[in-house]
Design a protein around this motif. Structure first.
Motif, PDB file in Angstrom:
ATOM      1  N   ASP A   1       0.809  -1.220   0.000  1.00 11.30           N
ATOM      2  CA  ASP A   1       0.000   0.000   0.000  1.00 11.30           C
ATOM      3  C   ASP A   1       0.842   1.270   0.000  1.00 11.30           C
ATOM      4  N   THR A   2       2.140   1.152   0.122  1.00 12.68           N
ATOM      5  CA  THR A   2       2.981   2.340   0.183  1.00 12.68           C
ATOM      6  C   THR A   2       3.216   2.905  -1.223  1.00 12.68           C
ATOM      7  N   GLU A   3       3.454   4.188  -1.278  1.00 15.99           N
ATOM      8  CA  GLU A   3       3.753   4.825  -2.555  1.00 15.99           C
ATOM      9  C   GLU A   3       5.066   4.298  -3.137  1.00 15.99           C
ATOM     10  N   TRP A   4       6.034   4.003  -2.263  1.00 18.05           N
ATOM     11  CA  TRP A   4       7.313   3.488  -2.727  1.00 18.05           C
ATOM     12  C   TRP A   4       7.165   2.157  -3.446  1.00 18.05           C
ATOM     13  N   SER A   5       6.285   1.287  -2.961  1.00 24.27           N
ATOM     14  CA  SER A   5       6.089  -0.013  -3.608  1.00 24.27           C
ATOM     15  C   SER A   5       5.559   0.142  -5.025  1.00 24.27           C
ATOM     16  N   HIS A   6       4.853   1.232  -5.287  1.00 20.73           N
ATOM     17  CA  HIS A   6       4.339   1.480  -6.640  1.00 20.73           C
ATOM     18  C   HIS A   6       5.372   2.187  -7.515  1.00 20.73           C
ATOM     19  N   MET A   7       6.240   2.986  -6.904  1.00 25.38           N
ATOM     20  CA  MET A   7       7.180   3.802  -7.657  1.00 25.38           C
ATOM     21  C   MET A   7       8.527   3.121  -7.894  1.00 25.38           C
ATOM     22  N   ALA A   8       8.914   2.182  -7.026  1.00 23.64           N
ATOM     23  CA  ALA A   8      10.274   1.646  -7.054  1.00 23.64           C
ATOM     24  C   ALA A   8      10.636   1.011  -8.390  1.00 23.64           C
ATOM     25  N   ASP A   9       9.683   0.347  -9.030  1.00 21.38           N
ATOM     26  CA  ASP A   9       9.992  -0.347 -10.278  1.00 21.38           C
ATOM     27  C   ASP A   9      10.241   0.608 -11.440  1.00 21.38           C
ATOM     28  N   GLN A  10      10.014   1.905 -11.215  1.00 19.50           N
ATOM     29  CA  GLN A  10      10.367   2.893 -12.236  1.00 19.50           C
ATOM     30  C   GLN A  10      11.881   3.062 -12.345  1.00 19.50           C
ATOM     31  N   ILE A  11      12.606   2.625 -11.336  1.00 17.22           N
ATOM     32  CA  ILE A  11      14.068   2.786 -11.324  1.00 17.22           C
ATOM     33  C   ILE A  11      14.730   1.821 -12.297  1.00 17.22           C
ATOM     34  N   THR A  12      14.238   0.606 -12.368  1.00 20.88           N
ATOM     35  CA  THR A  12      14.916  -0.460 -13.118  1.00 20.88           C
ATOM     36  C   THR A  12      14.432  -0.531 -14.555  1.00 20.88           C
ATOM     37  N   GLU A  13      15.249  -1.157 -15.394  1.00 25.09           N
ATOM     38  CA  GLU A  13      14.915  -1.372 -16.810  1.00 25.09           C
ATOM     39  C   GLU A  13      14.606  -2.848 -17.010  1.00 25.09           C
ATOM     40  N   TRP A  14      13.413  -3.153 -17.481  1.00 26.57           N
ATOM     41  CA  TRP A  14      12.980  -4.549 -17.565  1.00 26.57           C
ATOM     42  C   TRP A  14      13.184  -5.163 -18.941  1.00 26.57           C
ATOM     43  N   SER A  15      13.504  -4.366 -19.966  1.00 30.65           N
ATOM     44  CA  SER A  15      13.485  -4.870 -21.342  1.00 30.65           C
ATOM     45  C   SER A  15      14.847  -5.302 -21.876  1.00 30.65           C
ATOM     46  N   TYR A  16      15.902  -5.266 -21.052  1.00 30.14           N
ATOM     47  CA  TYR A  16      17.230  -5.689 -21.522  1.00 30.14           C
ATOM     48  C   TYR A  16      17.389  -7.186 -21.236  1.00 30.14           C
ATOM     49  N   PHE A  17      16.747  -7.991 -22.065  1.00 30.52           N
ATOM     50  CA  PHE A  17      16.566  -9.403 -21.733  1.00 30.52           C
ATOM     51  C   PHE A  17      17.872 -10.194 -21.730  1.00 30.52           C
ATOM     52  N   ASN A  18      18.727 -10.001 -22.723  1.00 35.47           N
ATOM     53  CA  ASN A  18      19.977 -10.753 -22.743  1.00 35.47           C
ATOM     54  C   ASN A  18      20.872 -10.351 -21.578  1.00 35.47           C
TER      55      ASN A  18
END
Length: 308
Positions: free
Chosen positions: A169-186
């Protein structure tokens, strides 16, 4: 008679030439080996120096994942205060969506520097330019024990996937994943392979408590994640360094599923109550001998506890 003498002279000359050629080949082999060893030592030195330059960023990455109050992180007071202020500002401004996104995205540069470096390390091992032992001597258990954090940092897992117990329920739990890049699969695959390599070295050297090593070995065997890791490392290493090196790396990962006996019982390691022999490497290939050795080690531990 002259023909016979000529034949033996010719044969002797051929033998001399063969011996000289063999000596030259051996000398060239040892010279190339010395050159390769020197180049490897120089590369290890360069990578270690570069890692020291990333230590500050690495500490920030761990604080972003674990929170500013995690005292296990080797971070300065200034780093902790900055990350603490970041989290407090985001929690105190739940309606400022754009401002919050910009604030967390500013941390991406730090995370990406560390992830690019870890991916570089992984590729060095996969291409056989550095050994598993080399990279472990550089990064060590300080990195190996943060597998969950690295999975989030490289974008292969969300914050809530890697920390299912966190408050959603925290704002950080919703915002934290904005830091990382998920599409660099290799890159993610290479970093995950590096995590597996580092943990296999932890298991091989016994650099964690036996209970932790056994628990991870059990998880890898029951969930088949160990098998998935070996398949992944073969797939990544084969085009870079060939089938033989890919097989060697795959075999190396088995240390995290079948622990060396000394990793559990040798030295001043904590006592274990019980252990299934399937999680230890077999003594002389015999499960019976391994079981007897475990029983003896447990008995010695109990006697030592009684004496204390």
């Amino acid at each position: 008679m002259q023909d016979v003498t000529k034949f033996f002279n010719t044969q002797a000359a051929a033998n001399v030439i063969a011996i000289v050629a063999a000596a030259i080949a051996i000398a060239a082999f040892w010279a190339a080996r010395r050159t390769n060893n020197a180049a490897r030592v120089e590369l290890v030195t360069d990578v270690r120096r570069e890692w020291e330059e990333h230590r500050h960023d690495w500490a920030t990455c761990l604080l972003l994942y674990n929170g500013a109050d995690d005292y296990y992180v080797d971070a300065s007071i200034e780093q902790r205060e900055r990350v603490h202020a970041l989290l407090a500002n985001i929690e105190g401004n739940p309606t400022g969506l754009t401002a919050n996104i910009n604030a967390v995205r500013a941390e991406t540069r730090t995370v990406r520097r560390v992830m690019r470096f870890l991916a570089y390390c992984g590729r060095l091992v996969l291409s056989n330019r550095l050994s598993c032992d080399d990279i472990y001597n550089i990064l060590g258990p300080d990195v190996a024990r943060h597998g969950k954090a690295i999975r989030w940092l490289c974008g292969s897992a969300t914050m809530r996937e890697s920390m299912p117990y966190m408050d959603s329920d925290t704002e950080w739990s919703h915002m934290a994943d904005q830091i990382t890049e998920w599409s660099y699969f290799n890159e993610q695959e290479v970093i995950l392979a590096l995590i597996d390599i580092l943990w296999s070295q932890v298991s091989k050297n016994g650099d964690f408590g036996p209970d932790s090593l056994i628990r991870v070995a059990q998880h890898k065997r029951t969930t088949k994640s160990g098998l998935d890791g070996r398949r992944r490392i073969r797939r990544l290493a084969r085009p870079r360094s060939g089938i033989l090196h890919a097989w060697r790396l795959s075999r190396e990962l088995k240390y995290s599923e079948r622990l060396p006996f000394d990793s559990v019982f040798a030295g001043n390691r904590r006592h274990v109550e019980q252990i299934d022999p399937i999680y230890l490497r077999r003594t002389l290939g015999s499960s019976f001998l391994t079981r007897r050795r475990i029983e003896r080690a447990l008995e010695l531990q109990r006697q030592a506890s009684d004496d204390d």
